[in-house]
Design an enzyme around this catalytic site. Structure first.
Site, PDB file in Angstrom:
ATOM      1  N   HIS A 122      37.150 -44.662 -64.512  1.00 44.36           N
ATOM      2  CA  HIS A 122      38.159 -44.576 -63.466  1.00 44.36           C
ATOM      3  C   HIS A 122      39.523 -44.970 -64.027  1.00 44.36           C
ATOM      4  O   HIS A 122      39.637 -45.884 -64.843  1.00 44.36           O
ATOM      5  CB  HIS A 122      37.797 -45.435 -62.263  1.00 44.36           C
ATOM      6  CG  HIS A 122      37.758 -46.923 -62.498  1.00 44.36           C
ATOM      7  ND1 HIS A 122      36.786 -47.564 -63.246  1.00 44.36           N
ATOM      8  CD2 HIS A 122      38.600 -47.897 -62.088  1.00 44.36           C
ATOM      9  CE1 HIS A 122      37.008 -48.868 -63.267  1.00 44.36           C
ATOM     10  NE2 HIS A 122      38.098 -49.096 -62.571  1.00 44.36           N
ATOM     11  N   GLY A 156      41.109 -44.234 -58.131  1.00 39.79           N
ATOM     12  CA  GLY A 156      42.328 -44.885 -57.680  1.00 39.79           C
ATOM     13  C   GLY A 156      43.580 -44.040 -57.745  1.00 39.79           C
ATOM     14  O   GLY A 156      44.693 -44.566 -57.688  1.00 39.79           O
ATOM     15  N   MET A 176      38.090 -39.831 -53.883  1.00 42.00           N
ATOM     16  CA  MET A 176      37.018 -40.209 -52.964  1.00 42.00           C
ATOM     17  C   MET A 176      37.530 -41.106 -51.838  1.00 42.00           C
ATOM     18  O   MET A 176      37.712 -40.680 -50.699  1.00 42.00           O
ATOM     19  CB  MET A 176      35.877 -40.904 -53.719  1.00 42.00           C
ATOM     20  CG  MET A 176      34.709 -41.308 -52.836  1.00 42.00           C
ATOM     21  SD  MET A 176      33.492 -42.369 -53.674  1.00 42.00           S
ATOM     22  CE  MET A 176      32.810 -41.243 -54.864  1.00 42.00           C
ATOM     23  N   SER A 177      37.780 -42.370 -52.170  1.00 46.76           N
ATOM     24  CA  SER A 177      38.091 -43.374 -51.136  1.00 46.76           C
ATOM     25  C   SER A 177      39.338 -43.050 -50.334  1.00 46.76           C
ATOM     26  O   SER A 177      39.369 -43.244 -49.108  1.00 46.76           O
ATOM     27  CB  SER A 177      38.243 -44.750 -51.784  1.00 46.76           C
ATOM     28  OG  SER A 177      37.087 -45.105 -52.496  1.00 46.76           O
TER      29      SER A 177
END
Length: 201
Positions: A122, A156, A176-177
């Site tokens: 990430h 992120g 994603m988040s």
């Protein structure tokens, strides 16, 4: 750059279906990363998405090559472990495979084994990787320069990061988040699309 939404395995079926249909116009692809769901549930989700008008060429199945084959989806995102890529490509010649990697060495190995694209991360701090230090962009850009296949980034990534990643030659981003953890996934996805339009125009 392409914008790829990655599901977070936190939504129940109908909510996930509605969310994917809502964001479909603003993304280039969606990775169905629903680890807790059974194969039959993923198959049902894919069929309902397609019946509702979701562009099937945008769908990427995470890890489950058999599910992709059954539903006619021709793209699979493989985690960094599991069945050897060379064997999968022989068994499923109609399917293209991406591999998730966390280092230059892993990326090089994946390429040599026949990966059609690579997902590296990430990059930055993210709520889905609490306690794990982000890898930043230096190694990512080295991979982009060295390997002749599309390299995507995850982890992120916010809309303001897109100019930097575009300059580094990254083929696209996976999110994603920031999308599926948002109170309004459609608005969140639009922010990435708008930032990408400004970056690449």
């Amino acid at each position: 750059m392409k914008i790829i939404a990655v599901t977070d395995d936190k939504m129940e079926h109908s909510q996930l279906l509605d969310t994917l249909l809502a964001i479909e116009p603003f993304i280039d692809a969606a990775i169905l990363r629903e680890k807790s769901k059974m194969d039959s549930e993923i198959i049902a989700l894919i069929r309902q998405l397609i019946e509702a008008g979701f562009d099937s060429t945008k769908l990427i199945v995470h890890g489950r090559t058999n599910v992709a084959s059954i539903t006619g989806i021709n793209k699979v995102q493989l985690p960094g472990y599991g069945e050897p890529l060379t064997l999968l490509k022989k068994k499923f010649p109609a399917i293209s495979f991406g591999r998730s990697v966390h280092s230059y060495g892993e990326a090089e190995t994946a390429y040599k084994e026949g990966a059609d694209w690579i997902l590296y991360g990430h990059l930055f701090e993210t709520s889905s990787k609490v306690g794990l230090p982000p890898r930043g962009t230096n190694e990512l850009f080295q991979i982009v320069e060295s390997l002749p296949i599309p390299i995507y980034a995850i982890g992120g990534i916010q809309p303001h990061h897109l100019p930097q990643l575009n300059q580094g030659g990254v083929a696209g981003i996976a999110v994603m988040s920031s999308i599926f953890g948002s109170d309004n996934p459609e608005v969140a996805t639009t922010a990435y699309k708008d930032a990408n339009h400004v970056t690449t125009s």
